[in-house]
Design a protein around this motif. Structure first.
Motif, PDB file in Angstrom:
ATOM      1  N   LEU A 158      33.408  -7.563   3.714  1.00 40.49           N
ATOM      2  CA  LEU A 158      33.599  -6.437   4.729  1.00 40.49           C
ATOM      3  C   LEU A 158      34.494  -5.572   4.172  1.00 40.49           C
ATOM      4  O   LEU A 158      35.769  -5.692   3.799  1.00 40.49           O
ATOM      5  CB  LEU A 158      34.251  -7.067   6.185  1.00 40.49           C
ATOM      6  CG  LEU A 158      34.369  -6.177   7.150  1.00 40.49           C
ATOM      7  CD1 LEU A 158      32.959  -5.462   7.532  1.00 40.49           C
ATOM      8  CD2 LEU A 158      35.170  -6.712   8.259  1.00 40.49           C
ATOM      9  N   LEU A 159      34.247  -4.190   4.170  1.00 33.89           N
ATOM     10  CA  LEU A 159      34.934  -3.192   3.677  1.00 33.89           C
ATOM     11  C   LEU A 159      35.132  -2.176   4.784  1.00 33.89           C
ATOM     12  O   LEU A 159      34.542  -1.688   5.540  1.00 33.89           O
ATOM     13  CB  LEU A 159      34.038  -2.220   2.547  1.00 33.89           C
ATOM     14  CG  LEU A 159      34.654  -1.022   2.055  1.00 33.89           C
ATOM     15  CD1 LEU A 159      35.954  -1.315   1.277  1.00 33.89           C
ATOM     16  CD2 LEU A 159      33.720  -0.198   1.206  1.00 33.89           C
ATOM     17  N   VAL A 228      32.311  -0.893   7.308  1.00 32.76           N
ATOM     18  CA  VAL A 228      32.714  -0.537   8.810  1.00 32.76           C
ATOM     19  C   VAL A 228      32.179   0.730   9.113  1.00 32.76           C
ATOM     20  O   VAL A 228      32.707   1.878   8.388  1.00 32.76           O
ATOM     21  CB  VAL A 228      34.151  -0.945   8.974  1.00 32.76           C
ATOM     22  CG1 VAL A 228      34.404  -0.261  10.460  1.00 32.76           C
ATOM     23  CG2 VAL A 228      34.401  -2.271   8.951  1.00 32.76           C
ATOM     24  N   LEU A 229      31.330   0.950  10.008  1.00 34.05           N
ATOM     25  CA  LEU A 229      30.775   2.451  10.570  1.00 34.05           C
ATOM     26  C   LEU A 229      31.536   2.723  11.964  1.00 34.05           C
ATOM     27  O   LEU A 229      31.829   3.780  12.054  1.00 34.05           O
ATOM     28  CB  LEU A 229      29.245   2.173  10.693  1.00 34.05           C
ATOM     29  CG  LEU A 229      28.441   2.214   9.377  1.00 34.05           C
ATOM     30  CD1 LEU A 229      26.896   2.229   9.848  1.00 34.05           C
ATOM     31  CD2 LEU A 229      28.679   3.244   8.518  1.00 34.05           C
ATOM     32  N   GLU A 230      31.244   1.820  12.957  1.00 33.74           N
ATOM     33  CA  GLU A 230      31.686   2.224  14.338  1.00 33.74           C
ATOM     34  C   GLU A 230      32.181   0.950  14.987  1.00 33.74           C
ATOM     35  O   GLU A 230      31.741  -0.105  15.006  1.00 33.74           O
ATOM     36  CB  GLU A 230      30.106   2.694  14.934  1.00 33.74           C
ATOM     37  CG  GLU A 230      30.469   3.591  16.058  1.00 33.74           C
ATOM     38  CD  GLU A 230      29.256   4.140  16.666  1.00 33.74           C
ATOM     39  OE1 GLU A 230      29.373   4.670  17.802  1.00 33.74           O
ATOM     40  OE2 GLU A 230      28.038   3.567  16.138  1.00 33.74           O
ATOM     41  N   VAL A 281      21.732  -1.300  11.580  1.00 35.49           N
ATOM     42  CA  VAL A 281      23.103  -1.699  11.281  1.00 35.49           C
ATOM     43  C   VAL A 281      23.328  -3.139  11.273  1.00 35.49           C
ATOM     44  O   VAL A 281      22.393  -3.961  11.907  1.00 35.49           O
ATOM     45  CB  VAL A 281      24.169  -1.015  12.370  1.00 35.49           C
ATOM     46  CG1 VAL A 281      24.150   0.558  12.040  1.00 35.49           C
ATOM     47  CG2 VAL A 281      23.862  -1.517  13.866  1.00 35.49           C
ATOM     48  N   TYR A 282      24.428  -3.496  10.686  1.00 37.41           N
ATOM     49  CA  TYR A 282      24.659  -5.003  10.639  1.00 37.41           C
ATOM     50  C   TYR A 282      26.003  -5.100  11.447  1.00 37.41           C
ATOM     51  O   TYR A 282      27.206  -5.078  10.907  1.00 37.41           O
ATOM     52  CB  TYR A 282      25.054  -5.338   9.197  1.00 37.41           C
ATOM     53  CG  TYR A 282      23.590  -5.415   8.464  1.00 37.41           C
ATOM     54  CD1 TYR A 282      22.730  -6.470   8.343  1.00 37.41           C
ATOM     55  CD2 TYR A 282      23.207  -4.221   7.933  1.00 37.41           C
ATOM     56  CE1 TYR A 282      21.425  -6.323   7.841  1.00 37.41           C
ATOM     57  CE2 TYR A 282      21.982  -3.860   7.276  1.00 37.41           C
ATOM     58  CZ  TYR A 282      21.125  -4.891   7.242  1.00 37.41           C
ATOM     59  OH  TYR A 282      19.929  -4.636   6.483  1.00 37.41           O
ATOM     60  N   PRO A 283      25.948  -5.775  12.804  1.00 40.55           N
ATOM     61  CA  PRO A 283      27.077  -6.011  13.485  1.00 40.55           C
ATOM     62  C   PRO A 283      27.968  -7.438  12.998  1.00 40.55           C
ATOM     63  O   PRO A 283      27.564  -8.235  12.554  1.00 40.55           O
ATOM     64  CB  PRO A 283      26.650  -6.209  14.707  1.00 40.55           C
ATOM     65  CG  PRO A 283      25.163  -6.051  14.639  1.00 40.55           C
ATOM     66  CD  PRO A 283      24.785  -6.267  13.388  1.00 40.55           C
ATOM     67  N   THR A 284      29.277  -7.258  13.070  1.00 33.77           N
ATOM     68  CA  THR A 284      30.319  -8.398  12.942  1.00 33.77           C
ATOM     69  C   THR A 284      31.359  -8.071  13.908  1.00 33.77           C
ATOM     70  O   THR A 284      31.567  -7.244  14.360  1.00 33.77           O
ATOM     71  CB  THR A 284      30.438  -8.251  11.300  1.00 33.77           C
ATOM     72  OG1 THR A 284      31.047  -9.728  11.198  1.00 33.77           O
ATOM     73  CG2 THR A 284      31.438  -7.061  11.119  1.00 33.77           C
ATOM     74  N   PHE A 285      32.390  -9.386  13.590  1.00 31.02           N
ATOM     75  CA  PHE A 285      33.173  -9.426  14.656  1.00 31.02           C
ATOM     76  C   PHE A 285      32.420  -9.500  16.261  1.00 31.02           C
ATOM     77  O   PHE A 285      33.189  -8.840  17.053  1.00 31.02           O
ATOM     78  CB  PHE A 285      34.403  -8.318  14.530  1.00 31.02           C
ATOM     79  CG  PHE A 285      35.346  -8.637  13.590  1.00 31.02           C
ATOM     80  CD1 PHE A 285      36.003 -10.079  13.669  1.00 31.02           C
ATOM     81  CD2 PHE A 285      35.539  -7.930  12.264  1.00 31.02           C
ATOM     82  CE1 PHE A 285      37.224 -10.163  12.844  1.00 31.02           C
ATOM     83  CE2 PHE A 285      36.429  -8.382  11.544  1.00 31.02           C
ATOM     84  CZ  PHE A 285      37.306  -9.437  11.612  1.00 31.02           C
ATOM     85  N   ARG A 303      24.889  -1.857   4.982  1.00 31.84           N
ATOM     86  CA  ARG A 303      24.909  -2.548   3.751  1.00 31.84           C
ATOM     87  C   ARG A 303      25.058  -1.425   2.389  1.00 31.84           C
ATOM     88  O   ARG A 303      24.306  -0.467   2.349  1.00 31.84           O
ATOM     89  CB  ARG A 303      23.736  -3.742   3.313  1.00 31.84           C
ATOM     90  CG  ARG A 303      23.988  -5.027   4.033  1.00 31.84           C
ATOM     91  CD  ARG A 303      22.584  -5.611   4.187  1.00 31.84           C
ATOM     92  NE  ARG A 303      22.093  -5.752   2.818  1.00 31.84           N
ATOM     93  CZ  ARG A 303      21.133  -6.600   2.707  1.00 31.84           C
ATOM     94  NH1 ARG A 303      20.701  -7.258   3.710  1.00 31.84           N
ATOM     95  NH2 ARG A 303      20.577  -7.131   1.221  1.00 31.84           N
ATOM     96  N   GLU A 304      26.078  -1.876   1.434  1.00 25.28           N
ATOM     97  CA  GLU A 304      26.126  -1.144   0.301  1.00 25.28           C
ATOM     98  C   GLU A 304      26.266  -1.824  -1.074  1.00 25.28           C
ATOM     99  O   GLU A 304      26.784  -3.004  -0.807  1.00 25.28           O
ATOM    100  CB  GLU A 304      27.444  -0.068   0.451  1.00 25.28           C
ATOM    101  CG  GLU A 304      27.001   1.114   1.125  1.00 25.28           C
ATOM    102  CD  GLU A 304      28.588   1.945   1.248  1.00 25.28           C
ATOM    103  OE1 GLU A 304      29.370   2.036   0.250  1.00 25.28           O
ATOM    104  OE2 GLU A 304      28.338   2.749   2.216  1.00 25.28           O
TER     105      GLU A 304
END
Ligand SMILES: CC(=O)N[C@@H](CC(=O)O)C(=O)O
Ligand SMILES: [Zn+2]
Length: 314
Positions: A158-159, A228-230, A281-285, A303-304
């Motif tokens: 996770l970045l 992390v986007l949003e 998007v890829y949700p996490t937490f 993803r990058e």
């Protein structure tokens, strides 16, 4: 860092390494591993590395709570680290100043080379390594090494270098900060699978540093990261009270694609709220217990693939 004609980046030896546990006093894998290693450090010793295990928030560990006055993992701001006031400051601010003196100063040549900060999450994230910069080739090479070493098990990266969502972590005192987040594990609880997964990651991470310090050259590589986007909050009423839960089809589905129109929340009266974003998007937490107070139901990521140059000890 300096670049030579053949593009190998030369990086200083990573001799001083710390392993932090108890930055959140109710995340038991890190608290327990670090306490064990403080009694007997055989497992974390390497010939060319000085590894210091350290409990960062002993009062919170004592009370088995996330923090006492304020979240230590948000406290390492330039303002906090430079405020005089001694014993009158919030406990975690004093602690941040102490830690900065011992392992920093943050941003200075005297700072520790690497700090691993051990966390647990109530989310179903599996093993996650957290980076704060996309151009730290030492850390990217370490991620590549760990991913290969633990295969066929997996760990994701996770970045968080989001201009607004990035926060001032305990590990940010080091030149190469690495967060390790393993879940799902309830707060205050130890689960053997989570504990062992964390331990194995640390083993490979220290092996990487040892090889690097021995002078091994690491070839150029790519690393898949989730940026992390949003931050997505729970739906709330006019008084700020939560009116919906994470939707059952999203719960526990960390790192799985969430597409526009997919169910996201379920209100207490059974209505579905859909994701309204414009791309996958890829949700996490997802549904992390500690994030209710931070108005966060989950974060979205994209993803990058990052590229790391070849590296070698300077
Ligand atoms: C659940 C939890 O505490 N997560 C950590 C993530 C990190 O270390 O960046 C935090 O919010 O500080
Ligand atoms: Zn934590």
């Amino acid at each position: 860092m300096s670049s030579s004609y053949n593009n190998t980046v030369h990086i200083n030896e990573a001799r001083r390494v710390a392993i932090f546990g108890g930055t959140h006093g109710n995340e038991m894998s890190g608290v327990t591993l670090v306490s064990l290693w403080m009694k007997n450090s055989t497992e974390i010793q390497r010939k060319r590395v000085e590894t210091k295990p350290f409990i960062t928030n002993p009062k919170a560990v004592e009370k088995c709570t996330r923090y006492v006055d304020t979240d230590l993992n948000r406290a390492f701001t330039p303002e906090n680290l430079s405020t005089p006031g001694g014993g009158h400051l919030p406990y975690e601010v004093q602690r941040a100043q102490d830690i900065n003196r011992m392992f920093g100063p943050k941003g200075s040549p005297d700072a520790y080379d690497v700090i691993f900060d051990l966390h647990n999450t109530t989310s179903n994230m599996g093993c996650t390594l957290i980076l704060e910069s996309s151009n730290d080739y030492f850390n990217l090479q370490m991620m590549n090494y760990i991913k290969k070493a633990i295969a066929p098990a997996s760990c994701l990266v996770l970045l968080n270098e989001h201009p607004l969502l990035k926060y001032s972590t305990s590990r940010s005192v080091a030149k190469h900060p690495v967060g390790l987040e393993v879940g799902p594990q309830p707060q205050g609880v130890l689960r053997s699978n989570i504990f062992e997964a964390m331990r194995v990651i640390l083993k490979h991470a220290l092996d990487f540093i040892e090889l690097f310090n021995e002078g091994m050259e690491f070839s150029p590589c790519t690393v898949e990261v989730f940026r992390v986007l949003e931050r997505i909050d729970y739906p709330r009423d006019a008084n700020g009270n939560i009116i919906a839960m994470v939707h059952p089809t999203l719960q526990d589905c960390d790192w799985e694609p969430l597409n526009p129109g997919d169910p996201m929340f379920q209100t207490f009266d059974g209505k579905t709220i859909h994701y309204q974003g414009s791309c996958t998007v890829y949700p996490t937490f997802i549904n992390e217990a500690a994030y209710y107070e931070k108005q966060q139901a989950f974060v979205t990521t994209r993803r990058e693939t990052l590229v790391a140059s070849s590296i070698r000890k300077a």
